[in-house]
Design a protein around this motif. Structure first.
Motif, PDB file in Angstrom:
ATOM      1  N   ILE A 318       0.836  -1.206   0.000  1.00  0.00           N
ATOM      2  CA  ILE A 318       0.000   0.000   0.000  1.00  0.00           C
ATOM      3  C   ILE A 318       0.870   1.255   0.000  1.00  0.00           C
ATOM      4  N   ALA A 319       1.971   1.234   0.755  1.00  0.00           N
ATOM      5  CA  ALA A 319       2.879   2.385   0.791  1.00  0.00           C
ATOM      6  C   ALA A 319       3.492   2.632  -0.586  1.00  0.00           C
ATOM      7  N   HIS A 320       3.808   1.557  -1.305  1.00  0.00           N
ATOM      8  CA  HIS A 320       4.343   1.699  -2.656  1.00  0.00           C
ATOM      9  C   HIS A 320       3.295   2.335  -3.569  1.00  0.00           C
ATOM     10  N   HIS A 321       2.056   1.888  -3.429  1.00  0.00           N
ATOM     11  CA  HIS A 321       0.952   2.430  -4.225  1.00  0.00           C
ATOM     12  C   HIS A 321       0.742   3.917  -3.904  1.00  0.00           C
ATOM     13  N   GLU A 322       0.873   4.270  -2.628  1.00  0.00           N
ATOM     14  CA  GLU A 322       0.694   5.662  -2.216  1.00  0.00           C
ATOM     15  C   GLU A 322       1.772   6.561  -2.822  1.00  0.00           C
ATOM     16  N   ARG A 323       3.001   6.067  -2.889  1.00  0.00           N
ATOM     17  CA  ARG A 323       4.081   6.854  -3.498  1.00  0.00           C
ATOM     18  C   ARG A 323       3.834   7.061  -4.990  1.00  0.00           C
ATOM     19  N   PHE A 324       3.237   6.072  -5.645  1.00  0.00           N
ATOM     20  CA  PHE A 324       2.873   6.220  -7.056  1.00  0.00           C
ATOM     21  C   PHE A 324       1.874   7.357  -7.240  1.00  0.00           C
ATOM     22  N   ILE A 325       0.851   7.407  -6.386  1.00  0.00           N
ATOM     23  CA  ILE A 325      -0.158   8.465  -6.499  1.00  0.00           C
ATOM     24  C   ILE A 325       0.496   9.832  -6.313  1.00  0.00           C
ATOM     25  N   GLU A 326       1.383   9.929  -5.333  1.00  0.00           N
ATOM     26  CA  GLU A 326       2.075  11.192  -5.101  1.00  0.00           C
ATOM     27  C   GLU A 326       2.886  11.607  -6.323  1.00  0.00           C
ATOM     28  N   LYS A 327       3.593  10.662  -6.900  1.00  0.00           N
ATOM     29  CA  LYS A 327       4.460  10.950  -8.050  1.00  0.00           C
ATOM     30  C   LYS A 327       3.658  11.357  -9.281  1.00  0.00           C
ATOM     31  N   GLN A 328       2.504  10.708  -9.504  1.00  0.00           N
ATOM     32  CA  GLN A 328       1.733  10.945 -10.723  1.00  0.00           C
ATOM     33  C   GLN A 328       0.532  11.871 -10.490  1.00  0.00           C
ATOM     34  N   TYR A 329       0.449  12.501  -9.321  1.00  0.00           N
ATOM     35  CA  TYR A 329      -0.773  13.217  -8.957  1.00  0.00           C
ATOM     36  C   TYR A 329      -1.161  14.287  -9.970  1.00  0.00           C
ATOM     37  N   ASN A 330      -0.195  15.022 -10.482  1.00  0.00           N
ATOM     38  CA  ASN A 330      -0.496  16.085 -11.444  1.00  0.00           C
ATOM     39  C   ASN A 330      -0.944  15.537 -12.805  1.00  0.00           C
ATOM     40  N   ASN A 331      -0.595  14.285 -13.090  1.00  0.00           N
ATOM     41  CA  ASN A 331      -1.011  13.667 -14.353  1.00  0.00           C
ATOM     42  C   ASN A 331      -2.374  12.998 -14.265  1.00  0.00           C
ATOM     43  N   ILE A 332      -2.918  12.900 -13.057  1.00  0.00           N
ATOM     44  CA  ILE A 332      -4.172  12.171 -12.839  1.00  0.00           C
ATOM     45  C   ILE A 332      -5.305  13.160 -12.614  1.00  0.00           C
ATOM     46  N   PHE A 333      -6.367  12.999 -13.382  1.00  0.00           N
ATOM     47  CA  PHE A 333      -7.547  13.842 -13.200  1.00  0.00           C
ATOM     48  C   PHE A 333      -8.465  13.257 -12.136  1.00  0.00           C
ATOM     49  N   ARG A 334      -8.751  11.949 -12.262  1.00  0.00           N
ATOM     50  CA  ARG A 334      -9.583  11.255 -11.270  1.00  0.00           C
ATOM     51  C   ARG A 334      -8.961   9.912 -10.949  1.00  0.00           C
ATOM     52  N   LEU A 335      -9.017   9.545  -9.690  1.00  0.00           N
ATOM     53  CA  LEU A 335      -8.642   8.210  -9.244  1.00  0.00           C
ATOM     54  C   LEU A 335      -9.924   7.471  -8.888  1.00  0.00           C
ATOM     55  N   MET A 336     -10.332   6.586  -9.748  1.00  0.00           N
ATOM     56  CA  MET A 336     -11.593   5.876  -9.542  1.00  0.00           C
ATOM     57  C   MET A 336     -11.291   4.543  -8.856  1.00  0.00           C
ATOM     58  N   THR A 337     -11.723   4.413  -7.612  1.00  0.00           N
ATOM     59  CA  THR A 337     -11.406   3.209  -6.855  1.00  0.00           C
ATOM     60  C   THR A 337     -12.615   2.295  -6.734  1.00  0.00           C
ATOM     61  N   SER A 338     -12.334   1.022  -6.720  1.00  0.00           N
ATOM     62  CA  SER A 338     -13.340   0.038  -6.343  1.00  0.00           C
ATOM     63  C   SER A 338     -12.699  -0.874  -5.306  1.00  0.00           C
ATOM     64  N   PHE A 339     -13.526  -1.549  -4.542  1.00  0.00           N
ATOM     65  CA  PHE A 339     -13.051  -2.411  -3.471  1.00  0.00           C
ATOM     66  C   PHE A 339     -13.427  -3.847  -3.809  1.00  0.00           C
ATOM     67  N   PHE A 340     -12.444  -4.716  -3.753  1.00  0.00           N
ATOM     68  CA  PHE A 340     -12.593  -6.076  -4.259  1.00  0.00           C
ATOM     69  C   PHE A 340     -13.804  -6.791  -3.658  1.00  0.00           C
ATOM     70  N   LEU A 341     -14.587  -7.389  -4.550  1.00  0.00           N
ATOM     71  CA  LEU A 341     -15.733  -8.207  -4.177  1.00  0.00           C
ATOM     72  C   LEU A 341     -15.535  -9.616  -4.731  1.00  0.00           C
ATOM     73  N   PHE A 342     -15.860 -10.599  -3.921  1.00  0.00           N
ATOM     74  CA  PHE A 342     -15.637 -11.994  -4.304  1.00  0.00           C
ATOM     75  C   PHE A 342     -16.911 -12.610  -4.856  1.00  0.00           C
ATOM     76  N   ASN A 343     -16.772 -13.355  -5.954  1.00  0.00           N
ATOM     77  CA  ASN A 343     -17.877 -14.208  -6.391  1.00  0.00           C
ATOM     78  C   ASN A 343     -17.300 -15.425  -7.109  1.00  0.00           C
ATOM     79  N   ASP A 344     -18.104 -16.443  -7.228  1.00  0.00           N
ATOM     80  CA  ASP A 344     -17.620 -17.719  -7.758  1.00  0.00           C
ATOM     81  C   ASP A 344     -17.279 -17.671  -9.238  1.00  0.00           C
ATOM     82  N   GLY A 345     -17.636 -16.579  -9.920  1.00  0.00           N
ATOM     83  CA  GLY A 345     -17.331 -16.469 -11.338  1.00  0.00           C
ATOM     84  C   GLY A 345     -15.931 -15.949 -11.622  1.00  0.00           C
ATOM     85  N   LEU A 346     -15.213 -15.523 -10.586  1.00  0.00           N
ATOM     86  CA  LEU A 346     -13.861 -15.005 -10.767  1.00  0.00           C
ATOM     87  C   LEU A 346     -12.847 -16.141 -10.801  1.00  0.00           C
TER      88      LEU A 346
END
Length: 443
Positions: A318-346
Motif C-alpha cells: 500500500i505504501a508503494h501504491h501511495e508513493r505512485f499516487i504522489e508521483k503521478q498526482y499532477n497527471n491524474i484527473f480522477r482516481l476511480m477506486t473500487s473495493f474487491f468483491l468476491f464471487n464464484d465467477g472469478l
C-alpha cells in the motif's frame, strides 16, 4: 404494436440505451411498431395490452431505486399489467435473476448482455417469459442511430466491443466473445462523420476495453483528412492498455487541436509489481508511468482505475501504491477506486486456498447496497462476503478491517473517488469513511 420506454437518469446523464435498441429494431426488423416515451406524468395513458412492450434499462446499481419506483408506479396505475416488460442493462450481470422475477412478477423477459438481437428475437418470435443471454443469439449487425432515436449528448462507439483482451487477471470477469461486429478505422470514422453531419454531435465515447493505438491514430487521420477537425469533435476512450504502442498517436495528435481526445481511462489496478504479477495483470510499472506521462501534453486527462482490497496485500504494498499516487498526482484527473468483491465467477475462486480466502455464508443483496435507506427488495447479488488472511494483522480479517488499511489514501488524496455503497461495507466502516470523506456520500 407499441413500445414504451422511459429515460432513466444515472447521475447527471440519461441512460439512452433504449434508443440504440430501437434504432436496431427499426433497421433490422420488418415488424411494424410505434414508440412512446414513458414518464410518471403520462403513465395512465399507456395502452395496457398484451400486444405492447415496455423497455427498461439499468446499467448500474445506483439508479436501481428509480427502476424500482417506476415498476411500483406501473403496479399502482394498473391492477394487472398486460404489457410485456423487457429489462436489461449491465446490472443484470450481477443480480440473481430468479430473485428479480420473484419480486417483480410484472417483468416478462430479462436480457443479459448486448440487447439488440435479443430484443429482435423476443418481438419477432414472441419468445416466452424467461432469462435470455446475448451469448446464445446471433452477433449484432452493423447499424447507426436513426433520427427518430437520436441521442442528446454522447454517442457510444466501438471498434471491437467491450470484451477482455487479457483473459487472465485473477480478479476480473472475462468476456471473450465479441457481440458487436469488428469495425476498422474507416468504418468508425464514417459513423462519426454521419453523426456530425446529421445530428450535429460533438462528443463521442469509445467503450472498447482494448483499443489499439494504431487503429485510433488511423481513425483520427481519416477524420482530419476529410476536414472534420473544424467541427472540434471530442472523444473519450475507455480504454487503451498501458502496454500499447502509444507513440503511434504522436503524428496525428500533433495535427489536431488540444483535447480532441478529452479523456482516457486506464485500468492500472494497483501500482506494485509484486501484486500485478501475483494477480497476473501482465503489465509493468514502467508501462504505467509511460502511459500516464503520454497524453497530458495533448490536453487529455487521465482517469485512473484502481482496485483496493485484494487478498494478500500488505502495508508495504500500500505504501508503494501511495508513493505512485504522489508521483503521478499532477497527471491524474480522477482516481476511480473500487473495493474487491468476491464471487464464484472469478478466476481467483479457483485459488481460494492459495490466497487464503475464507468464503462466508452470506450473499450481499440490494438492501446492503442501499444500506437499508430505501424501500428495495432483498434481491441477491453474485457477491459473497469473505474474510482473508492479513499478514499485517496476523489473522483472518473482515472486509471492513481490510478497508481501513487504505484509509490514509482517502484522507490524503481528494482526487480519489468512489461510490462507497458499491463496496458493500459494514455500517461501522461506512461511519469511519463518512467522517473523513463526507463528499463521497452525496445523494
Amino acid at each position: 404494436m407499441k413500445i414504451y420506454y422511459p429515460i432513466i437518469y444515472e447521475g447527471k446523464r440519461p441512460n439512452e440505451n433504449p434508443l440504440y435498441l430501437l434504432s436496431y429494431l427499426r433497421s433490422h426488423s420488418d415488424i411494424a411498431f410505434s414508440t412512446h416515451t414513458l414518464t410518471p406524468q403520462n403513465m395512465s395513458e399507456l395502452e395496457n395490452s398484451e400486444d405492447n412492450y415496455i423497455l427498461l434499462s439499468v446499467t448500474s446499481l445506483s439508479p436501481f431505486y428509480k427502476f424500482h419506483h417506476l415498476l411500483m408506479m406501473l403496479r399502482k396505475t394498473f391492477r394487472h399489467i398486460k404489457c410485456k416488460i423487457i429489462v436489461g442493462g449491465a446490472v443484470f450481470y450481477i443480480l440473481n435473476h430468479q430473485d428479480v422475477l420473484k419480486h417483480y412478477p410484472e417483468i416478462t423477459h430479462i436480457c443479459v448482455g448486448k440487447g439488440e438481437e435479443v430484443l429482435k428475437a423476443i418481438i419477432e418470435k414472441n419468445l416466452p417469459r424467461g432469462v435470455y443471454s446475448a451469448q446464445n443469439f446471433d452477433r449484432v449487425q452493423k447499424y447507426l442511430l436513426i433520427p427518430e432515436f437520436a441521442v442528446k449528448d454522447v454517442v457510444m462507439l466501438t471498434f471491437r466491443d467491450s470484451r477482455c483482451s487479457w483473459g487472465k487477471c485473477l480478479f476480473c470477469h472475462h468476456q471473450t466473445r465479441c457481440m458487436y461486429p469488428n469495425k476498422n478505422a474507416a468504418d468508425v470514422a464514417h459513423e462519426v462523420m454521419h453523426y456530425i453531419d446529421a445530428f450535429g454531435t460533438r462528443y463521442f465515447y469509445f467503450f472498447d476495453n482494448h483499443m489499439e493505438p494504431e487503429t485510433l491514430a488511423e481513425f483520427l487521420e481519416i477524420l482530419f483528412h476529410r476536414g472534420y477537425a473544424k467541427f472540434h469533435p471530442q472523444f473519450y476512450v475507455f480504454g487503451i492498455r498501458v502496454d500499447g504502442n502509444l507513440k503511434a498517436l504522436n503524428p496525428i495528435l500533433q495535427k489536431w487541436p488540444k483535447a480532441t481526445i478529452d479523456g482516457i481511462a486506464w485500468g492500472v489496478e494497483f501500482y506494485d509489481q509484486e501484486i500485478l504479477d501475483r494477480f497476473k495483470k501482465g503489465t509493468s510499472l514502467a508501462q504505467i508511468d509511460t502511459a500516464l506521462d503520454f497524453f497530458p501534453k495533448y490536453g487529455t486527462v487521465n482517469d485512473v482505475y484502481i482496485l483496493l482490497g485484494l487478498p494478500t496485500i500488505t502495508q508495504k504494498n500500500i505504501a508503494h501504491h501511495e508513493r505512485f499516487i504522489e508521483k503521478q498526482y499532477n497527471n491524474i484527473f480522477r482516481l476511480m477506486t473500487s473495493f474487491f468483491l468476491f464471487n464464484d465467477g472469478l478466476k481467483i475462486s479457483e485459488h481460494s486456498d492459495e490466497f487464503k480466502i475464507n468464503k462466508l455464508d452470506y450473499q450481499f443483496t440490494l438492501q446492503d447496497f442501499f444500506m437499508y435507506a430505501v424501500d428495495i427488495p432483498p434481491i441477491r447479488t453474485v457477491y459473497t462476503d469473505f474474510t482473508s488472511w492479513d499478514e499485517d494483522l496476523q489473522k483472518y480479517a473482515s472486509r471492513g478491517e481490510t478497508f481501513l488499511k487504505y484509509l490514509s489514501l482517502y484522507q490524503k488524496f481528494n482526487k480519489i473517488g468512489t461510490c462507497p455503497r458499491l463496496s458493500f461495507l459494514d455500517e461501522k466502516t461506512h461511519t469511519i469513511l463518512k467522517k473523513i470523506r463526507p463528499d463521497l456520500y452525496f445523494g
